[in-house]
Enzyme design. Structure first.
Site, mmCIF file in Angstrom:
data_model
loop_
_atom_site.group_PDB
_atom_site.id
_atom_site.type_symbol
_atom_site.label_atom_id
_atom_site.label_comp_id
_atom_site.label_asym_id
_atom_site.label_seq_id
_atom_site.Cartn_x
_atom_site.Cartn_y
_atom_site.Cartn_z
ATOM 1 N N ASP A 135 83.648 -14.280 -82.860
ATOM 2 C CA ASP A 135 84.515 -13.890 -81.758
ATOM 3 C C ASP A 135 85.795 -13.260 -82.320
ATOM 4 O OD1 ASP A 135 85.007 -14.201 -78.801
ATOM 5 O OD2 ASP A 135 86.738 -15.335 -79.536
ATOM 6 N N GLU A 171 82.833 -9.211 -82.945
ATOM 7 C CA GLU A 171 83.637 -8.296 -82.150
ATOM 8 C C GLU A 171 84.660 -7.655 -83.077
ATOM 9 O OE1 GLU A 171 84.103 -9.999 -77.697
ATOM 10 O OE2 GLU A 171 85.131 -11.176 -79.199
#
Ligand code: CA
Length: 676
Positions: free
Chosen positions: A354, A383
């Protein structure tokens, strides 16, 4: 802290362009942490030895430290409190107790800057009592399911062979139509033979039938927001609020008060998936902690694990109130050792990071190379953006644009995502698959997996303006995930007024683009049965009535499901869609000349030369995002029809054509193959 900012954090590729944002630097406030002594041993916090139980807490600036021993995981007073001894050379405090304290619980407490901090289970608690406040001492060998020693995930030769299915435990099983007994639990995916009311497979059998290679499960480490002592409340959360990074979440176990149950049941889930040939990817959120002062990092070594601004306030690149500091040695080691632990103890096959750009590229490179030593099939991606500015210099961030500085790490392509279905910030915005011109070049960037290609003009890209990936194995392509509207909701909003059959056609086209593109395809659970979330775009704490997949959809949208099944089968059977180098793509993937000014929303290309060892000599992919049929000129030959007008046959058995002027139905893909 979970709020709207969280939603931004997961979706906004801000600060992604190095040209725009000046490189910032570590604050003066943080400079002092660089001089802290560090400890690289793997016996931090707890080790159970043949005749003793040993504790070692890293807390270099504490003036005193104690360990509390408990009989119970959450109530009662400690039966013993032990003063720990300091070793200034490595900043650790240690204590030893005779015997193996299996079944007991412990916490640490430090005295620093004139005050006792709150109790903490530390940062290395591997199992915990209910709600994660006390660490548990358990014999991990006794948590292993039968056959665990021989358990192994699928072998992955190239990351472009992976097909990712992103799911949340509750989404998959909470709806009554799932037919699953252990609803919302790790054990849900161990149940074979579960059926929807219409008699169609659900759960793990559904995953096998669909043909995905890996499940990516939303956070399964112990998170903060669900009260494990009150599970009858059925509280829902995605879990992006980390509390104990190295212990499984209690609410997914059948008994959160039994610290062994969560460990054993998570392993049983992994084993069941492995037995089904499916790999397990963990969603990991080392970039921030749920709490600031109350976080276990802060309670063990105040200040050290987070980044700050010059005035000492918390820096917040996560949009959740804080950000961690992977650029400091002890935090770097923590992340690397934590993923290694999950790979070793739980046989995890991949990690999705993340807000990965909060971490530095060096840490991510070490993550990938250390994991490779354990299992070369482990897939790492994340990400490639942050949700706000960070003191970490832009060139050091694990950004999408920096992916070529990393080895064996992939990033999500927001390029393809937004270009295919329309921008995520505007529900009504359309994209290539729903007939909005101007996205053609960006879709092509996705098709070539953001690698350099002589026919792609990156300057015309909507998001990124240069070929940032050196290899297709650096790119994960998708059109939707847990964030934002589901594909179904997005189509309903952006195509309002059109018949549902058009939306289903556009859904097939959008996913065809993902599955035929180079890179690794990624899909969101339930898209294959036209799953919606009743128009809720940020459902991180919405009830099951919003989030749970209604499995009766599988019968209702059987045609869509069968099409998805066809896409996974086609991709698996044809390595041409899974090339492994930028050079191969530049050589074998050839776009047909279409002037997008005159003929918008139309892309046609060939995969030539038996690409990547494919049995087919040439595969033609024609994508029509228009609401009207289009005619294309295909060279003469004995073409087999693989996909046409919302139908797909991985074997190419939909008929044949000699080429020439061919019609491509509205919102559809035409895929053809030449055998020789
Ligand atoms: Ca928890």
């Amino acid at each position: 802290m979970i709020n709207l900012a969280r939603f931004m954090a997961l979706t906004l590729p801000i600060y992604a362009l190095t040209a725009v944002i000046p490189a910032s630097a570590q604050s003066d406030y943080d400079a002092k942490f660089l001089s802290y002594p560090t400890y690289s041993g793997t016996d931090l916090e707890l080790s159970v030895n043949p005749s003793s139980t040993d504790f070692r807490l890293w807390s270099p600036k504490a003036d005193k430290a104690v360990v509390n021993l408990y009989d119970n995981g959450h109530t009662g007073k400690p039966y013993q409190t032990i003063d720990m001894k300091f070793d200034a050379a490595n900043g650790t405090w240690s204590a030893s107790v005779p015997g193996q304290l299996y079944g007991k619980f412990y916490t640490f407490r430090i005295f620093q800057d004139g005050k006792w901090r709150d109790e903490t289970p530390g940062i290395w608690a591997k199992s915990v009592g209910v709600n994660g406040k006390r660490a548990a001492i358990i014999d991990f060998a006794s948590t292993n399911p039968e056959g665990w020693d021989a358990d192994k995930g699928p072998e992955v030769k190239n990351f472009s062979d992976v097909i990712v299915y992103e799911m949340h435990h509750r989404d998959m099983s909470m709806h009554p139509s799932s037919g699953i007994a252990n609803k919302g639990k790790f054990l849900a995916l161990t149940e074979a033979g579960t059926l929807s009311p219409e008699g169609l497979s659900t759960g793990i059998d559904h995953l096998k039938e669909l043909g995905v290679t890996h499940v990516h499960i939303l956070p399964s480490y112990d998170y903060n927001s669900v009260d494990e002592a009150n599970l009858q409340m059925n509280t829902y959360n995605w879990g992006y609020d980390p509390q104990n990074y190295n212990a499984p979440e209690g609410s997914y176990s059948t008994n959160p008060s039994d610290p062994k149950a969560r460990v054993r049941e998570m392993k049983e889930m992994v084993k069941a998936l492995h037995d089904a040939g499916i790999g397990v990817i963990m969603d990991v959120v080392y970039n921030h902690t749920a709490e600031n002062e109350g976080s276990n990092f802060e309670l063990t070594a105040p200040g050290y694990f987070h980044r700050h601004r010059n005035d000492g306030s918390w820096s917040d690149a996560s949009g959740c109130g804080n950000e961690t500091a992977s650029d400091r040695k002890q935090m770097h080691d923590y992340i690397v050792n934590s993923v290694k632990y999950w790979a070793d103890e739980y046989h995890i096959d991949g990690f999705r990071f993340d807000l990965m750009a909060i971490h530095d590229t060096e840490t991510m490179n070490d993550v990938a190379s250390e994991l490779k030593k354990i299992n070369p099939s482990i897939f790492v991606y994340g990400e490639g953006w942050t949700a706000g500015d960070s003191p970490l210099a832009v060139e050091r961030r694990a950004l999408k644009e920096n992916v070529s500085k990393m080895k064996d790490i992939a990033v999500f392509s927001d390029d393809l995502r937004d270009a295919v279905k329309g921008h995520y910030t505007d529900a009504r915005d359309r994209g290539f698959a729903t007939g909005k011109p101007g996205n053609e070049e960006t879709v092509k960037i996705g098709i070539v997996a953001a690698t350099p290609h002589p026919q792609v003009d990156y300057k015309k890209g909507n998001n990124s303006k240069f070929p940032y990936a050196a290899s297709p194995e650096m790119i994960v392509n998708y059109v939707s995930c847990h964030d934002d509207l589901t594909l179904t909701d997005k189509l309903r909003k952006s195509m309002e007024g059109e018949p549902e059959e058009n939306m289903l056609a556009a859904a097939k086209l959008a996913q065809t683009i993902v599955f035929t593109s180079q890179g690794t395809p990624f899909m969101f659970a339930g898209e294959e049965v036209f799953r919606d979330k009743k128009g809720v775009h940020n459902s991180y704490k919405s009830p099951d009535s919003i989030n749970a997949i209604d499995w009766s959809n599988k019968a209702k949208y059987a045609d869509l499901f069968n099409y998805y099944k066809g896409l996974t089968a086609l991709r698996k059977a044809h390595p041409a869609f899974r090339m492994t180098s930028a050079q191969d793509i530049a050589r074998n993937l050839v776009f047909d000349k279409i002037d997008s000014k005159k003929e918008p929303n139309l892309i046609s290309y060939s995969l030539k030369n038996h690409a990547n060892g494919d049995e087919w000599k040439e595969i033609k992919v024609i994508l029509n995002g228009n609401s009207t049929a289009k005619t294309v000129d295909v060279k003469k030959g004995d073409w087999k029809i693989v996909a046409s007008d919302g139908k797909i046959s991985p074997e190419g058995n939909l008929g044949s054509t000699k080429g020439g002027k061919l019609t491509v139905a509205p919102y559809s893909a035409l895929i053809l193959a030449l055998e020789k």
